[in-house]
Design an enzyme around this catalytic site. Sequence first.
Site: not given
Length: 478
Positions: A245, A250, A257, A267, A328, A330
């Site tokens: 990933k 993010d 968030k 991330d 996001e 995944r």
Amino acid sequence: MKTITIKNLEGFSGTILIPVFETYAKSLVPIEFHGVAVPSKVFYGKKDSHYVVEKYDCLHIFIGLGKAIDYKDLKTIFRRISSKQKESFGSNVALVLPEQFSAEQVEATVSGLLLGTYDLGHFKKTENHPFLNDGFKLSIISKKETDEAVLKAIKIATAQLEILNLVDLPPNVVNPKYLSNWANESGKKYGFEVETLGFEASKKAGLGAFLSVGKGSENEPQFVIMNYVPENTNAKTKHIGLVGKGITFDTGGLNIKTTGMLHMKCDMAGGAAVFGAMQLIADLKLPVKVTAIVPCAENSVDAKSFLPSDVIHSYSGTSIEIIDTDAEGRLVLADGLSYLIKNFKPEYVIDIATLTGSSVGTFGYECGALFTNNESISKKLQESGDAIGERLWQLPLWECYKSDIESDIADVKNYSGKPVAGAISAAKFLEYFTEEHKAWAHLDIAGVAFGDDEFAKSKHATAYGVHLLTKFIENLSH
């Protein structure tokens, strides 16, 4: 870091590092080396202790290892000495290796010394660590042949240092293009091929889930594909596929968030682990074929951002209902897995990601979460992690969790909406895109890729996964 092997300390002046296994506090026999005797009242080799003596134009640093020591603790001890005693080092440093050290212990020791050169102050005016200066050389004193272990240690630490840099640098530096450029430069230097699909190429390829995540950012997403092929391949050469990933920042997207956004530059740590592993695998010239994909994107907030309740189409053709734009990672992994399996057909597939807070809630900061239905893969991954201190523990992929990703309007949904079993439902989502691959594993490293330790005041990267993935692949090749 340059190293040389010497037979003894005759004519040597500089700093001498002397690892010592523990005796006991009331021992009548002092610890002695190079004419320097240290009574047990002041030092007897207790783990995490050290003692400094200046004599014969040399600074002697006795380093306590305890009665027995594992790989991770040994590496940490020497990283601590290197990092926190750097004012004790000049251009000449000798490392005295105990006769009972195994090749792995030599590897951990030397890796730790090199990792101790890492400085989080990327934008501060700081002096180079002495180990990184042109004139520096580390003299190794050992009664056994150690050249191979020392060289391997330097290669491991070099790859990990690269990944500490990548993960710790801020998101206005490390964007998707920065990562694709890094991969290209590393490929040229170490010997693996790199192909990058930008926005238009990704759109043409049908990478719909990946592009949905990245389209809200002004930084163009980059779908990075890497291939390492060893010199001598044959029908028995194993082929391993990796997916990481690569979300460079993010925000959570429109489901923005409300807490923890400060650290979201990390991330992409799963993708960074894959980048580091590719460098290390190629540097070690492992006799395996490796294909790796890192979908790199920034999950930002913009008029073009994807919306909660959108239905998007992935590379596999599967429709996905978006319940939460903060789920996001995944989505990009789904396209990465599908693309890898369809186009390259590897025998083994491992994906790695800072995926869920749920895995942190389960394990804290001690180990990564492992998901697989292949018990052989599970055992090999856990054994590889235990050997180097990058631990994993398995969680279930039972069919009863499949209902968490079932959607009324699409084939699947990207988030269960429940406050429970988040790491498991995320893994079930990824499993859906593996085409029932018989040797797939998912590693959720949200709790171990970025955190607090003694080497900085703020949270920072750990490079978790670089050595783990390489060790696993190395063990497969035997």
